[in-house]
Design a protein around this motif. Structure first.
Motif, PDB file in Angstrom:
ATOM      1  N   ASP A 113       0.822  -1.208   0.000  1.00 40.18           N
ATOM      2  CA  ASP A 113       0.000   0.000   0.000  1.00 40.18           C
ATOM      3  C   ASP A 113       0.857   1.261   0.000  1.00 40.18           C
ATOM      4  N   LEU A 172       0.942   4.112  -3.037  1.00 42.50           N
ATOM      5  CA  LEU A 172       0.647   5.527  -2.799  1.00 42.50           C
ATOM      6  C   LEU A 172       1.838   6.407  -3.160  1.00 42.50           C
ATOM      7  N   PRO A 216      -7.243   2.656  -0.518  1.00 39.81           N
ATOM      8  CA  PRO A 216      -6.636   2.182   0.739  1.00 39.81           C
ATOM      9  C   PRO A 216      -7.518   2.458   1.959  1.00 39.81           C
ATOM     10  N   LYS A 251     -10.715   1.777   3.788  1.00 42.18           N
ATOM     11  CA  LYS A 251     -11.743   0.743   3.703  1.00 42.18           C
ATOM     12  C   LYS A 251     -13.154   1.305   3.750  1.00 42.18           C
ATOM     13  N   GLN A 255     -13.914   1.936   0.265  1.00 40.63           N
ATOM     14  CA  GLN A 255     -14.157   0.679  -0.445  1.00 40.63           C
ATOM     15  C   GLN A 255     -15.616   0.257  -0.323  1.00 40.63           C
ATOM     16  N   TYR A 268      -7.474   2.608   7.487  1.00 41.92           N
ATOM     17  CA  TYR A 268      -6.213   2.440   6.754  1.00 41.92           C
ATOM     18  C   TYR A 268      -5.400   1.316   7.386  1.00 41.92           C
ATOM     19  N   HIS A 279      -2.633  -0.274   6.396  1.00 39.60           N
ATOM     20  CA  HIS A 279      -1.171  -0.204   6.403  1.00 39.60           C
ATOM     21  C   HIS A 279      -0.654   0.728   7.502  1.00 39.60           C
ATOM     22  N   ASN A 282      -7.734  -4.639  -2.433  1.00 41.42           N
ATOM     23  CA  ASN A 282      -6.342  -4.194  -2.444  1.00 41.42           C
ATOM     24  C   ASN A 282      -6.005  -3.647  -3.828  1.00 41.42           C
ATOM     25  N   ARG A 305      -3.532  -3.443  -5.546  1.00 40.47           N
ATOM     26  CA  ARG A 305      -2.164  -3.949  -5.782  1.00 40.47           C
ATOM     27  C   ARG A 305      -2.240  -5.470  -5.813  1.00 40.47           C
TER      28      ARG A 305
END
Length: 413
Positions: A106, A110, A137, A139, A142, A182, A184, A309, A311
């Motif tokens: 993540d 970014l 990133p 949620k 999302q 977040y 990460h 994700n 990624r």
């Protein structure tokens, strides 16, 4: 390239000398992140004779020790973005043709997105629009985007005070889960992906713990079902947002159990997961690597979104083992090496094991009385198995991993 049992990371000057010797006829690859996720790209690309550099923070992660990569250690990109940019621009400026740049975490995604103007002059990469990447990133974003595109989500509330937390617990019911916006940033200060709360007191304690580290959280219903109720889509979309690769799989075990990363997964065609995940990505004209995870609600049979994700993920290597080599196909398309045709073909029934996590998962399952050693070990016989770390052709990552595990045990004695 000679085989070193455990290949050591290089200093920047030596790495740049290697980059200057790359062929101008085919781009090299720069992988950001040396976890099993990054290792899958290193191996898939590097074993074909394509030069690879992998950048990682201070942790001694496995891809740094692959025979197919020049590894570089640096501070965490969140702590020292300027240093990462300095190194990336030096690599890009030294290469005879712009390398393919693949961020696997993540923070890496970014970084590349926010500095895409500068990096785009020296590298080739495919990412979603900056606006999309700033949202995904998070949620809470999302779930909002999923609801707008008609993708089912768990009941989720977003409290901003202790009073709202108490109301959320009553509305969602117990047990429930507390999930950071977040992940990460949360992982830098907390263990695990989330917190399960069995009652109002535990929910309030989890909320206060998040507030202490400045993290906003959501309160979400707990969908019944075990680790094997989790399904995922791994995907790659080209510059025109065409889905070139759509791959589905199922988790069988996680570490930690319940809310962890996949330690044992199997390739499986799941048309509904493919359709829902593709619908979500298409709704935002997605580009690049991505994954979506769903949980099958045993009460209704409905697949509900767990996370997205923007990624690649830790199980990316299973796509290579199952014949849809997403890491290499992404390299070909990003580098414009050759045209890649859309595919959803792969072999079912390939089991992908993260050796370290699955040992730890087994120990937790055994402690809970849910798995014996005989059943755990016997479950691997007679199956097509691929490993996250172990490879006869590239022994360094596994040797480095288990060497550190042994050394840590000896230090504790």
């Amino acid at each position: 390239m000679p085989i070193d049992l455990i290949r050591r990371p290089l200093d920047l000057d030596r790495a740049l000398r290697s980059v200057r010797d790359w062929s101008p006829d085919r781009p090299g690859a720069v992988i950001l992140g040396a976890s099993p996720n990054g290792l899958s790209f290193v191996r898939s690309i590097g074993r074909r004779g394509i030069p690879v550099v992998v950048l990682e923070g201070p942790k001694p992660l496995p891809a740094l020790h692959s025979r197919w990569a020049c590894g570089l250690h640096h501070p965490d990109p969140v702590d020292d973005e300027a240093r990462w940019m300095e190194v990336l621009l030096a690599i890009g400026g030294s290469a005879p043709t712009p390398p393919v740049l693949i961020p696997t975490g993540d923070a890496h995604v970014l970084l590349v997105s926010r500095r895409r103007g500068e990096l785009g002059k020296s590298f080739r990469f495919v990412l979603p629009d900056a606006e999309v990447l700033e949202k995904l990133p998070n949620k809470s974003e999302q779930y909002r985007l999923a609801a707008e595109s008609g993708v089912p989500i768990p009941k989720t509330l977003y409290p901003s005070s202790e009073r709202e937390v108490e109301e959320a617990g009553r509305e969602v019911g117990y047990p429930c889960i507390v999930k950071p916006h977040y992940a990460h940033l949360w992982k830098r200060r907390k263990e695990g992906k989330l917190v399960e709360a069995g009652d109002a007191a535990e929910l309030l304690r989890a909320y206060r713990g998040a507030a202490e580290i400045g993290q906003a959280v959501m309160v979400q219903e707990l969908i019944p079902g075990g680790d094997d109720a989790l399904y995922g889509l791994l995907a790659y979309y080209d510059r025109e947002s065409r889905p070139l690769c759509l791959f589905t799989k199922r988790k069988l075990r996680q570490y930690p159990i319940g809310y962890g990363d996949g330690s044992l997964q199997v390739t499986l065609r799941v048309p509904e997961v493919k359709e829902l995940g593709d619908r979500f990505f298409r709704s935002m004209r997605y580009r690049g690597l991505g994954s979506v995870e769903f949980k099958k609600d045993e009460r209704t049979g409905e697949f509900k979104l767990i996370e997205v994700n923007p990624r690649s993920v830790s199980g990316q290597g299973m796509t290579t083992a199952a014949g849809m080599d997403i890491p290499y196909l992404a390299y070909l398309d990003i580098g414009q090496v050759e045209r890649v045709e859309p595919t959803d073909r792969f072999r079912e029934g390939v089991y992908f094991v993260n050796e370290r996590w699955d040992v730890q998962s087994f120990l937790q399952y055994r402690k809970a009385g849910r798995l014996t050693f005989r059943r755990w070990l016997g479950g691997f016989f007679g199956k097509k198995i691929a490993f996250a770390f172990f490879s006869w052709r590239d022994p360094g990552p596994a040797a480095a991993l288990w060497g550190r595990v042994l050394l840590n045990r000896l230090r504790r004695k």
